[in-house]
Design an enzyme around this catalytic site. Structure first.
Site, PDB file in Angstrom:
ATOM      1  N   THR A  41      -7.282  -2.193  -5.220  1.00 32.87           N
ATOM      2  CA  THR A  41      -8.711  -2.190  -5.785  1.00 32.87           C
ATOM      3  C   THR A  41      -8.316  -0.092  -4.824  1.00 32.87           C
ATOM      4  O   THR A  41      -9.049   0.613  -5.559  1.00 32.87           O
ATOM      5  CB  THR A  41     -10.027  -2.582  -5.836  1.00 32.87           C
ATOM      6  OG1 THR A  41      -9.978  -3.474  -6.937  1.00 32.87           O
ATOM      7  CG2 THR A  41     -10.886  -1.953  -5.956  1.00 32.87           C
ATOM      8  N   ASN A  54      -3.705  -5.786 -18.291  1.00 31.14           N
ATOM      9  CA  ASN A  54      -4.777  -7.396 -17.731  1.00 31.14           C
ATOM     10  C   ASN A  54      -5.230  -8.229 -17.915  1.00 31.14           C
ATOM     11  O   ASN A  54      -4.573  -9.468 -18.239  1.00 31.14           O
ATOM     12  CB  ASN A  54      -5.302  -7.404 -16.277  1.00 31.14           C
ATOM     13  CG  ASN A  54      -6.140  -6.199 -16.484  1.00 31.14           C
ATOM     14  OD1 ASN A  54      -5.375  -4.273 -16.901  1.00 31.14           O
ATOM     15  ND2 ASN A  54      -6.950  -6.812 -16.729  1.00 31.14           N
ATOM     16  N   THR A  88      -7.867  -2.463  11.676  1.00 30.98           N
ATOM     17  CA  THR A  88      -6.688  -3.409  12.494  1.00 30.98           C
ATOM     18  C   THR A  88      -5.575  -4.155  11.551  1.00 30.98           C
ATOM     19  O   THR A  88      -6.620  -4.567  10.566  1.00 30.98           O
ATOM     20  CB  THR A  88      -7.346  -4.828  13.424  1.00 30.98           C
ATOM     21  OG1 THR A  88      -8.374  -3.719  14.830  1.00 30.98           O
ATOM     22  CG2 THR A  88      -6.754  -5.472  13.982  1.00 30.98           C
ATOM     23  N   GLN A 112       0.426  -5.515 -12.481  1.00 27.31           N
ATOM     24  CA  GLN A 112      -0.247  -7.277 -13.562  1.00 27.31           C
ATOM     25  C   GLN A 112       0.938  -7.451 -13.697  1.00 27.31           C
ATOM     26  O   GLN A 112       2.411  -7.992 -13.958  1.00 27.31           O
ATOM     27  CB  GLN A 112      -0.736  -6.985 -14.445  1.00 27.31           C
ATOM     28  CG  GLN A 112      -2.543  -7.040 -14.286  1.00 27.31           C
ATOM     29  CD  GLN A 112      -2.366  -8.473 -13.926  1.00 27.31           C
ATOM     30  OE1 GLN A 112      -1.324  -9.282 -14.180  1.00 27.31           O
ATOM     31  NE2 GLN A 112      -3.255  -8.959 -13.623  1.00 27.31           N
ATOM     32  N   SER A 117      -0.373  -6.201  -5.841  1.00 28.15           N
ATOM     33  CA  SER A 117      -1.293  -6.704  -4.614  1.00 28.15           C
ATOM     34  C   SER A 117      -0.602  -7.750  -5.075  1.00 28.15           C
ATOM     35  O   SER A 117      -0.655  -8.516  -5.089  1.00 28.15           O
ATOM     36  CB  SER A 117      -2.775  -6.697  -6.001  1.00 28.15           C
ATOM     37  OG  SER A 117      -3.461  -7.752  -5.168  1.00 28.15           O
ATOM     38  N   ALA A 118      -0.398  -9.250  -3.485  1.00 33.76           N
ATOM     39  CA  ALA A 118       0.044  -9.686  -3.136  1.00 33.76           C
ATOM     40  C   ALA A 118      -0.805 -10.301  -4.079  1.00 33.76           C
ATOM     41  O   ALA A 118       0.675 -11.948  -4.806  1.00 33.76           O
ATOM     42  CB  ALA A 118       0.303 -10.042  -1.616  1.00 33.76           C
ATOM     43  N   HIS A 119      -1.868 -10.745  -4.069  1.00 28.79           N
ATOM     44  CA  HIS A 119      -2.195 -12.779  -4.640  1.00 28.79           C
ATOM     45  C   HIS A 119      -2.201 -12.115  -6.386  1.00 28.79           C
ATOM     46  O   HIS A 119      -2.760 -13.658  -6.774  1.00 28.79           O
ATOM     47  CB  HIS A 119      -4.055 -12.484  -4.933  1.00 28.79           C
ATOM     48  CG  HIS A 119      -4.991 -11.545  -5.588  1.00 28.79           C
ATOM     49  ND1 HIS A 119      -5.284 -12.128  -6.632  1.00 28.79           N
ATOM     50  CD2 HIS A 119      -5.042  -9.905  -5.232  1.00 28.79           C
ATOM     51  CE1 HIS A 119      -6.700 -10.379  -7.088  1.00 28.79           C
ATOM     52  NE2 HIS A 119      -6.110  -9.881  -5.933  1.00 28.79           N
ATOM     53  N   CYS A 128     -18.308 -10.021 -17.091  1.00 29.81           N
ATOM     54  CA  CYS A 128     -19.698 -10.872 -17.193  1.00 29.81           C
ATOM     55  C   CYS A 128     -20.514 -10.118 -16.316  1.00 29.81           C
ATOM     56  O   CYS A 128     -19.344  -9.402 -14.655  1.00 29.81           O
ATOM     57  CB  CYS A 128     -19.663 -12.284 -16.259  1.00 29.81           C
ATOM     58  SG  CYS A 128     -21.123 -12.570 -15.973  1.00 29.81           S
TER      59      CYS A 128
END
Ligand code: PLP
Length: 394
Positions: free
Chosen positions: A74, A153, A242, A181, A201-203, A326
């Site tokens: 994002t 996605n 940081t 994705q 994105s890592a997650h 939602c």
């Protein structure tokens, strides 16, 4: 509590044990600020960041200098769209995207339109495919950016990124690819595909949440993107704040480990095939973009004449997603499915199943049994289903 069967891996993934093990020392032993280069702990933390940068660069086959860390896709999308518009609007105000992009792209472009950007939202067909000749026709001297994701996605639809990148290169127009994705599921080689800017994105690849990387290609005419977050000058002044050392180490570790699995889709494909074959036996059921090139782990299935939200409530043992977002407590049909020409009713009756390499055959078997039972039960009490069976509605 019974173990949940987790089939929501496009939303987020479980962190790999190896990744967690690599991160832990940077929480408890070396907690130094990586910018504190006047002591050994700080220098060691800085070294860990540079190692992670090299790991990301190696996995994408680009230079470490082309990789910038930030909080995730994002943030990358906001940085790129706002940064490109700011720097190139004197050349032109036109940006091209697709109606099925992630909300991070669409909402940011909506903001830029208010500031004077002219945005073309390309249509897709029933599988999610764009017409490349239409894309080509829309690129003009005023076009400063083409923004098209690698894989969707919700449906898993894969865009022809090689062709899109080549077209943009031929037309001398920048191409930004949201590969959030795609990376971790399919190998991508930036030495072979002339993408200018890419985010990940890592997650989504069994790494930690809140960390991502932005690739910006080094070109003879450097790409100009202003920093979105200014401050202490980290990332060469491109992204202040940081350094989140454990998360950066986690991203480097995850992208390195996932590469071994990217080349071995067989397991995921087989599980998806089993799931799709079993669930297709339920009457009035269809799979979105079934005939298209799709991510190996994703299937988006419409169980007509019911509400996906109700189906998921009937299956508390399953972690799934609906084809809807939602928003403020109300369910809106997915903009992706609507753009593909799916009716509002069918969009609200759609469930996304996203498998991971950790998913087992037993879990998929249980899922098909639970879904089949729940659909049958919901429809038994449904007046709409009775109308459908009587042939009064389609
Ligand atoms: N782009 C796509 C295609 C996504 O699927 C997602 C997350 O769902 C994002 C962007 C946003 O990613 P992040 O969670 O890293 O901000």
């Amino acid at each position: 509590m019974k173990e949940l069967i987790y089939l929501d891996n496009n939303a987020t993934t479980k962190i790999m044990d190896e990744v967690w093990d690599a991160m832990v020392p940077y929480f408890i032993h070396n907690y130094a600020n990586a910018s504190s280069v006047y002591h050994s702990m700080g220098r060691e933390a800085n070294g860990a960041i540079e190692k992670a940068r090299l790991q990301v660069a190696r996995s994408l086959n680009c230079q470490p200098k082309e990789i910038f860390f930030n909080s995730g896709a994002t943030e990358s999308i906001n940085t790129v769209l706002k940064g490109i518009y700011k720097n190139y609007k004197s050349k032109g105000n036109h940006i091209i995207t697709v109606k099925t992009e992630h909300k991070a792209v669409l909402e940011t472009l909506l903001q830029l339109e208010k500031e004077g950007a002219l945005v073309t939202y390309l249509d897709v067909d029933h599988t999610g495919k764009i017409d490349l000749s239409v894309l080509e026709e829309h690129i003009t001297a005023q076009t400063i950016l083409v923004c098209i994701m690698a894989a969707n996605n919700e449906t898993g639809y894969i865009h022809p990124i090689q062709e899109i990148a080549t077209l943009c290169k031929d037309k001398d127009c920048l191409y930004f690819c949201d590969a959030t994705q795609y990376i971790g599921k399919i190998p991508l080689n930036l030495a072979h595909i002339p993408i200018d800017i890419l985010c990940l994105s890592a997650h989504k690849l069994h790494g930690p949440k809140g960390i991502g990387a932005l690739f910006i290609r080094r070109k003879s005419k450097p790409i100009q993107i202003s920093a979105l977050i200014t401050g202490g000058g980290q990332e060469n002044g491109f992204r202040a704040g940081t350094y989140n050392v454990p998360n950066i180490v986690g991203l480097g570790s995850a992208i390195t480990h996932i590469q071994h699995h990217e080349r071995d889709f067989e397991h995921t494909i087989q599980l998806r095939e089993y799931l799709e074959n079993a669930l297709s036996k339920i009457p009035a059921t269809y799979i979105h973009a079934k005939t298209a090139s799709r991510l190996p782990n994703t299937t988006s299935i419409c169980f007509k004449h019911l509400l996906a939200s109700e189906l998921m409530t009937h299956c508390p043992q399953l972690a799934l997603s609906s084809g809807s977002a939602c928003v403020s407590g109300t369910r809106d049909p997915s903009h992706v499915l609507l753009a593909m020409g799916v009716s509002k009713e069918d969009a609200l009756a759609t469930v996304r199943f996203s498998i991971s390499r950790l998913t087992t055959k037993e879990e998929v078997e249980t899922t098909t049994r639970l879904i089949t039972e729940a659909v049958t039960k919901i429809r038994q009490n449904s007046p709409i289903w009775q109308l459908f069976q009587a042939g009064l509605i389609t």
